[in-house]
Motif scaffolding. Structure first.
Motif, PDB file in Angstrom:
ATOM      1  N   HIS A 411       0.821  -1.213   0.000  1.00 11.38           N
ATOM      2  CA  HIS A 411       0.000   0.000   0.000  1.00 11.38           C
ATOM      3  C   HIS A 411       0.855   1.263   0.000  1.00 11.38           C
ATOM      4  O   HIS A 411       0.973   1.962   1.015  1.00 11.38           O
ATOM      5  CB  HIS A 411      -0.964  -0.016   1.187  1.00 11.38           C
ATOM      6  CG  HIS A 411      -1.927  -1.148   1.132  1.00 11.38           C
ATOM      7  ND1 HIS A 411      -2.803  -1.327   0.078  1.00 11.38           N
ATOM      8  CD2 HIS A 411      -2.139  -2.186   1.973  1.00 11.38           C
ATOM      9  CE1 HIS A 411      -3.529  -2.413   0.282  1.00 11.38           C
ATOM     10  NE2 HIS A 411      -3.143  -2.964   1.415  1.00 11.38           N
ATOM     11  N   ALA A 412       1.419   1.571  -1.148  1.00  9.37           N
ATOM     12  CA  ALA A 412       2.267   2.769  -1.263  1.00  9.37           C
ATOM     13  C   ALA A 412       1.461   4.040  -1.045  1.00  9.37           C
ATOM     14  O   ALA A 412       2.030   5.061  -0.643  1.00  9.37           O
ATOM     15  CB  ALA A 412       2.932   2.800  -2.635  1.00  9.37           C
ATOM     16  N   TRP A 413       0.155   4.007  -1.292  1.00 12.00           N
ATOM     17  CA  TRP A 413      -0.636   5.233  -1.145  1.00 12.00           C
ATOM     18  C   TRP A 413      -0.549   5.778   0.269  1.00 12.00           C
ATOM     19  O   TRP A 413      -0.558   7.001   0.477  1.00 12.00           O
ATOM     20  CB  TRP A 413      -2.085   5.008  -1.549  1.00 12.00           C
ATOM     21  CG  TRP A 413      -2.897   4.124  -0.639  1.00 12.00           C
ATOM     22  CD1 TRP A 413      -3.004   2.773  -0.693  1.00 12.00           C
ATOM     23  CD2 TRP A 413      -3.731   4.549   0.446  1.00 12.00           C
ATOM     24  NE1 TRP A 413      -3.852   2.306   0.296  1.00 12.00           N
ATOM     25  CE2 TRP A 413      -4.313   3.379   1.000  1.00 12.00           C
ATOM     26  CE3 TRP A 413      -4.053   5.767   0.999  1.00 12.00           C
ATOM     27  CZ2 TRP A 413      -5.187   3.417   2.087  1.00 12.00           C
ATOM     28  CZ3 TRP A 413      -4.930   5.822   2.087  1.00 12.00           C
ATOM     29  CH2 TRP A 413      -5.479   4.657   2.608  1.00 12.00           C
ATOM     30  N   VAL A 414      -0.427   4.885   1.251  1.00  4.23           N
ATOM     31  CA  VAL A 414      -0.257   5.330   2.633  1.00  4.23           C
ATOM     32  C   VAL A 414       1.072   6.073   2.781  1.00  4.23           C
ATOM     33  O   VAL A 414       1.169   7.076   3.489  1.00  4.23           O
ATOM     34  CB  VAL A 414      -0.319   4.132   3.596  1.00  4.23           C
ATOM     35  CG1 VAL A 414      -0.064   4.581   5.036  1.00  4.23           C
ATOM     36  CG2 VAL A 414      -1.669   3.428   3.491  1.00  4.23           C
ATOM     37  N   GLY A 415       2.105   5.604   2.084  1.00  2.00           N
ATOM     38  CA  GLY A 415       3.394   6.273   2.130  1.00  2.00           C
ATOM     39  C   GLY A 415       3.344   7.670   1.537  1.00  2.00           C
ATOM     40  O   GLY A 415       3.977   8.601   2.056  1.00  2.00           O
ATOM     41  N   TYR A 416       2.592   7.845   0.448  1.00  4.33           N
ATOM     42  CA  TYR A 416       2.476   9.175  -0.142  1.00  4.33           C
ATOM     43  C   TYR A 416       1.720  10.133   0.781  1.00  4.33           C
ATOM     44  O   TYR A 416       2.069  11.315   0.900  1.00  4.33           O
ATOM     45  CB  TYR A 416       1.779   9.097  -1.499  1.00  4.33           C
ATOM     46  CG  TYR A 416       2.660   8.517  -2.583  1.00  4.33           C
ATOM     47  CD1 TYR A 416       3.682   9.262  -3.142  1.00  4.33           C
ATOM     48  CD2 TYR A 416       2.471   7.213  -3.043  1.00  4.33           C
ATOM     49  CE1 TYR A 416       4.496   8.739  -4.141  1.00  4.33           C
ATOM     50  CE2 TYR A 416       3.280   6.675  -4.036  1.00  4.33           C
ATOM     51  CZ  TYR A 416       4.301   7.439  -4.578  1.00  4.33           C
ATOM     52  OH  TYR A 416       5.109   6.914  -5.550  1.00  4.33           O
ATOM     53  N   LEU A 417       0.687   9.635   1.461  1.00  2.00           N
ATOM     54  CA  LEU A 417      -0.012  10.479   2.425  1.00  2.00           C
ATOM     55  C   LEU A 417       0.886  10.802   3.615  1.00  2.00           C
ATOM     56  O   LEU A 417       0.840  11.918   4.152  1.00  2.00           O
ATOM     57  CB  LEU A 417      -1.294   9.786   2.903  1.00  2.00           C
ATOM     58  CG  LEU A 417      -2.389   9.580   1.850  1.00  2.00           C
ATOM     59  CD1 LEU A 417      -3.654   9.051   2.508  1.00  2.00           C
ATOM     60  CD2 LEU A 417      -2.692  10.870   1.096  1.00  2.00           C
ATOM     61  N   ALA A 418       1.707   9.830   4.033  1.00  2.00           N
ATOM     62  CA  ALA A 418       2.662  10.096   5.110  1.00  2.00           C
ATOM     63  C   ALA A 418       3.655  11.177   4.692  1.00  2.00           C
ATOM     64  O   ALA A 418       4.049  12.023   5.509  1.00  2.00           O
ATOM     65  CB  ALA A 418       3.394   8.809   5.484  1.00  2.00           C
ATOM     66  N   LEU A 419       4.066  11.160   3.424  1.00  2.00           N
ATOM     67  CA  LEU A 419       4.964  12.198   2.914  1.00  2.00           C
ATOM     68  C   LEU A 419       4.319  13.575   3.046  1.00  2.00           C
ATOM     69  O   LEU A 419       4.963  14.534   3.502  1.00  2.00           O
ATOM     70  CB  LEU A 419       5.306  11.901   1.454  1.00  2.00           C
ATOM     71  CG  LEU A 419       6.073  12.981   0.686  1.00  2.00           C
ATOM     72  CD1 LEU A 419       7.419  13.262   1.349  1.00  2.00           C
ATOM     73  CD2 LEU A 419       6.270  12.557  -0.776  1.00  2.00           C
ATOM     74  N   LEU A 420       3.058  13.688   2.672  1.00  2.00           N
ATOM     75  CA  LEU A 420       2.360  14.963   2.811  1.00  2.00           C
ATOM     76  C   LEU A 420       2.257  15.372   4.277  1.00  2.00           C
ATOM     77  O   LEU A 420       2.441  16.544   4.628  1.00  2.00           O
ATOM     78  CB  LEU A 420       0.964  14.871   2.188  1.00  2.00           C
ATOM     79  CG  LEU A 420       0.914  14.732   0.657  1.00  2.00           C
ATOM     80  CD1 LEU A 420      -0.515  14.469   0.204  1.00  2.00           C
ATOM     81  CD2 LEU A 420       1.464  15.977  -0.017  1.00  2.00           C
ATOM     82  N   GLY A 421       1.963  14.403   5.149  1.00  2.00           N
ATOM     83  CA  GLY A 421       1.866  14.711   6.564  1.00  2.00           C
ATOM     84  C   GLY A 421       3.191  15.181   7.146  1.00  2.00           C
ATOM     85  O   GLY A 421       3.244  16.151   7.923  1.00  2.00           O
ATOM     86  N   LEU A 422       4.280  14.513   6.784  1.00  2.00           N
ATOM     87  CA  LEU A 422       5.601  14.926   7.257  1.00  2.00           C
ATOM     88  C   LEU A 422       5.946  16.334   6.781  1.00  2.00           C
ATOM     89  O   LEU A 422       6.534  17.130   7.527  1.00  2.00           O
ATOM     90  CB  LEU A 422       6.656  13.937   6.750  1.00  2.00           C
ATOM     91  CG  LEU A 422       6.755  12.606   7.494  1.00  2.00           C
ATOM     92  CD1 LEU A 422       7.615  11.620   6.705  1.00  2.00           C
ATOM     93  CD2 LEU A 422       7.341  12.815   8.880  1.00  2.00           C
ATOM     94  N   ALA A 423       5.589  16.639   5.545  1.00  2.00           N
ATOM     95  CA  ALA A 423       5.868  17.975   5.024  1.00  2.00           C
ATOM     96  C   ALA A 423       5.105  19.033   5.819  1.00  2.00           C
ATOM     97  O   ALA A 423       5.647  20.094   6.150  1.00  2.00           O
ATOM     98  CB  ALA A 423       5.504  18.047   3.551  1.00  2.00           C
ATOM     99  N   LEU A 424       3.866  18.738   6.167  1.00  2.00           N
ATOM    100  CA  LEU A 424       3.069  19.699   6.930  1.00  2.00           C
ATOM    101  C   LEU A 424       3.657  19.928   8.317  1.00  2.00           C
ATOM    102  O   LEU A 424       3.524  21.022   8.883  1.00  2.00           O
ATOM    103  CB  LEU A 424       1.621  19.213   7.042  1.00  2.00           C
ATOM    104  CG  LEU A 424       0.806  19.256   5.741  1.00  2.00           C
ATOM    105  CD1 LEU A 424      -0.566  18.646   5.962  1.00  2.00           C
ATOM    106  CD2 LEU A 424       0.677  20.695   5.232  1.00  2.00           C
TER     107      LEU A 424
END
Length: 482
Positions: A411-424
């Motif tokens: 589930h890479a999509w979770v990783g992309y959302l985590a990337l957005l969260g880390l950036a925020l």
């Protein structure tokens, strides 16, 4: 090395990146041109482009001989192909060459963005541009007469224009360039319009240029900052305006670019949806509606009615849609196999998909490493972290761990959302970040939001890959260069 020599070296690097990206894509075109005819949506784009080249406009010839005006798919890509076909002949190789040039421009744009993001390094911009130049998914998609690679290239060039506009403030002309490029991308993929105010805002963020004016207080300052954003949006809309007027005249309904939003919303509101594309289930209320724009409007009404009546079920489809978009792309292998399975077998498709997936997961992991860094402290800041900073560090570590596990799993999509969260979690430091950072995150967020509403497909993530590849290379940059 002196500043002048450094600038000259970077320009040589930029030229080399463009040449490398173009050579890789031209090699792909030379191999594919005679083997892979247009298929899937590409067959539709090819037929429309042929009619445009023949002076017949965006019209459709039905089996019974009836010709109707059409606007189901966006006009930008078949319109560009039609213009080229009128000059060079209606051969798919011409479209592939256009894809190759635009793909090489994306690599160049990302290199130039990275050069601004890591001004003390030659290696980081070269890595950024090289990742785009040799991205297996982007290179192998060059023969596809599809729109995602073209959109990603136009968006990368618009981000480059945003970086140049930041350097040239308070001049307004660069913001018009942003709008023109986003307008062109909108004609290819309508949701790109969302990026016009975002990219203009990125150009206004960060520190003012050396010697430039500081922020003025009061309403005058806010108006001065709003004007460039408004200019970018207006320029993008003006690019679309002639086509919008044509739709109002010919389609019995005004539409900015195309009339397939209702179709796509209905597909994404099907309770049996897997999250990906599926044949539309025509509602009873729309069965006797045959006008193209009218049917789309009917589909949109029925989709909105279902969403209003079943909000929980509709929201429950979002993870499936994001998974369909981000877990596995495989667009290039899918297209080549669908076009000519004897020239590109199922085993070839699987092999290319494996290589591409490994490449994209490594890019995601590198981007997570960049995002997990704590923002550099300002000089004189307290060395001992506060309780709030410690809490942020714990949240940062948790999101990073979640993203890494997701990137190494299905589930890479979770990783992309985590990337957005880390950036925020970077907070105000994100506002001072280079344009490459903000643009990559904006495109990723816009892609996720769009396909959470409609439906997903791996090829839709291609739009974000050029800028994400550039962002990933910033993991190798020194902290102060960010």
């Amino acid at each position: 090395m002196s500043d002048g020599a450094s600038v000259a070296a970077r320009r040589r690097d930029a030229g080399a990146i463009f040449a490398l990206a173009l050579a890789a894509r031209l090699a792909m075109v030379a191999w594919a041109a005679g083997r892979f005819p247009p298929t899937a949506d590409g067959a539709y784009y090819q037929r429309i482009a042929e009619r445009i080249a023949a002076g017949l406009g965006y019209t459709w010839l039905w089996p019974d001989g009836v010709v109707t005006y059409a606007a189901h798919y966006p006009v930008g890509y078949p319109g560009a192909l039609g213009a080229l076909y009128a000059l060079l002949g209606a051969h798919p190789a011409v479209a592939m060459l256009l894809n190759a040039v635009l793909g090489a421009l994306a690599a160049l744009a990302v290199h130039r963005l990275a050069a601004r993001a890591a001004p003390r390094s030659r290696a980081v911009p070269a890595l950024s541009g090289g990742l785009v130049a040799l991205h297996p998914g982007l290179v192998a998609y060059t023969p596809a007469l599809m729109t995602e690679g073209v959109t990603g290239s136009l968006v990368a060039c618009a981000a480059w224009a945003s970086a140049r506009a930041r350097e040239r403030r308070p001049a307004l002309a660069p913001f018009a360039v942003i709008g023109l490029l986003i307008g062109a991308a909108t004609l290819v993929r309508p949701q790109a319009l969302l990026l016009a105010p975002l990219f203009a805002g990125l150009a206004l963020s960060g520190s003012p240029p050396a010697g430039g004016p500081r922020l003025l207080p009061s309403l005058a300052a806010r108006a001065a900052r709003a004007a460039p954003v408004l200019l970018a949006v207006i320029a993008a809309l003006l690019v679309c305006a002639p086509w919008t007027a044509r739709n109002c005249l010919r389609m019995n309904q005004c539409a900015l670019v195309s009339v397939n939003g209702g179709w796509n919303l209905l597909i994404g509101a099907d309770p049996a949806s897997t999250g990906a594309w599926a044949p539309v289930q025509v509602p009873e209320a729309c069965r006797e509606v045959f006008d193209e724009a009218g049917k789309d409007a009917c589909f949109g009404r029925e989709a909105r009615r279902y969403i209003a009546e079943h909000p929980g079920e509709w929201l429950g489809l979002v993870p499936r849609k994001l998974a369909a978009t981000f877990d596995y792309c495989g667009a290039a292998g899918w297209y080549l196999h669908a076009s000519n399975s004897s020239a590109f077998s199922e085993a070839d498709k699987v092999a290319l998909g494996a290589v591409e997936t490994v490449f994209e997961r490594v890019v995601l992991l590198a981007a997570l490493v960049w995002a997990a860094r704590r923002p550099a402290q300002a000089p004189g800041a307290a060395r001992r972290p506060s309780l709030a900073q410690r809490a942020l560090d714990i949240a940062r570590l948790a999101l990073f761990a979640l993203g890494v596990v997701a990137a190494l799993h299905v589930h890479a999509w979770v990783g992309y959302l985590a990337l957005l969260g880390l950036a925020l979690l970077k907070g105000r430091a994100l506002l001072r970040a280079p344009v490459l950072v903000g643009a990559a995150l904006a495109v990723l967020a816009a892609t996720a939001a769009t396909h959470a509403v409609f439906f997903g497909a791996g090829r839709y993530a291609l739009v974000a890959f050029p800028l994400l590849s550039g962002l990933a290379a910033l993991a190798a940059a020194r902290q102060e260069a960010e």
